[in-house]
Design an enzyme around this catalytic site. Structure first.
Site, PDB file in Angstrom:
ATOM      1  N   SER A 145       0.560  -0.435  -5.673  1.00  0.00           N
ATOM      2  CA  SER A 145       0.828  -0.641  -4.255  1.00  0.00           C
ATOM      3  C   SER A 145       2.095  -1.462  -4.116  1.00  0.00           C
ATOM      4  O   SER A 145       2.443  -2.231  -5.024  1.00  0.00           O
ATOM      5  CB  SER A 145      -0.345  -1.385  -3.601  1.00  0.00           C
ATOM      6  N   TYR A 188      -7.148  -7.633  -3.611  1.00  0.00           N
ATOM      7  CA  TYR A 188      -6.504  -6.309  -3.641  1.00  0.00           C
ATOM      8  C   TYR A 188      -5.102  -6.424  -4.216  1.00  0.00           C
ATOM      9  O   TYR A 188      -4.723  -5.672  -5.117  1.00  0.00           O
ATOM     10  CB  TYR A 188      -6.449  -5.721  -2.230  1.00  0.00           C
TER      11      TYR A 188
END
Length: 249
Positions: A138, A151
């Protein structure tokens, strides 16, 4: 990675980016085996999209990963691409102990899940003439978002792991590609599907497939929207980008 003629196993492909990639790869001339936990969606996707098969898998369960990996390798022995897509993103407040169960669930799905998949497929893929492992990190691996600390951390770990996986597999038939999405309009987080700060899903998929086609030897798949995050440290803009992310959420 050749854009067509592959047999692709894509756990985490029943919605969002995963489903979009499965559909795009199937349309490009690949056989795609989509994995997920929602059986009704798997059946619907297989029924509605030629070139896509569905298998049930729980990527938070080590036994499920092991058994389904063996099943895929048995039923589709030409499988030569693994796309470890499954992941979850949840907000956390670190000022108290209540965040820990959420953090543990994120680590299990986002970090242990891909590692377990790769462990179950590494030797199998090395026996193929040409194979690919696609990991999914990400932009938040490079500039973290204040509300999603675990995350961010799991995606940073996936980036680091991908770098070493590529080096260790350099003398094999397996290519390692890291897909690095920015925020995309999906249901990953509440409100993200319609958020102005997130990239439209179709635009993201089109750009990603274009990079796969034009850069078959790419190590990372970086759309234009993620470059400010990916290059923040190198360009000296990290602190500014960190503050901008915090302010925008």
């Amino acid at each position: 990675m050749n854009i067509q003629g592959n047999t692709i196993f894509l756990p985490g492909g029943t919605s969002g980016i995963g489903l979009g990639l499965a559909q795009r790869f199937a349309a490009a001339g690949n056989t795609v085996i989509v994995g997920g936990r929602r059986r009704e969606l798997l059946e619907q996707i297989s029924r509605d999209t030629p070139g896509i098969e569905g298998v049930y898998i729980d990527t938070a369960d080590a036994d499920s990963i092991a058994s389904v990996s063996a099943e895929v390798q048995r039923r589709w022995p030409s499988t030569n691409v693994l796309i470890a897509m499954a992941g979850i993103m949840r907000a956390e407040n670190l000022t108290g102990a209540d965040f820990l169960p959420t953090a543990e669930a994120i680590v299990t799905t986002n970090l242990l899940g891909p590692l377990r998949l790769i462990a179950n497929f590494s030797e199998f893929l090395q026996a193929q003439d040409a194979a690919t492992i696609v990991t999914v990190s990400s932009g938040l691996a490079f500039v973290p978002l204040v509300h999603t600390p675990t995350y961010n951390a799991t995606k940073a770990a996936i980036h680091s792991f991908s770098e070493i996986l590529r080096l260790q597999l350099a003398d094999t038939s397996v290519q390692v590609i890291e897909l690095v999405p920015p925020a995309v309009q999906t249901t990953l987080m509440p409100g993200q599907e319609t958020s102005d700060y997130a990239m439209p899903l179709d635009d993201f998929l089109t750009e990603v497939m274009g990079i796969f086609r034009s850069q078959p030897e790419a190590k990372e798949i970086l759309v234009e929207n993620v470059l400010p995050l990916r290059t923040a440290t190198a360009t000296g803009t990290y602190d500014r980008m960190l503050g901008m992310l915090a302010a925008s959420h």
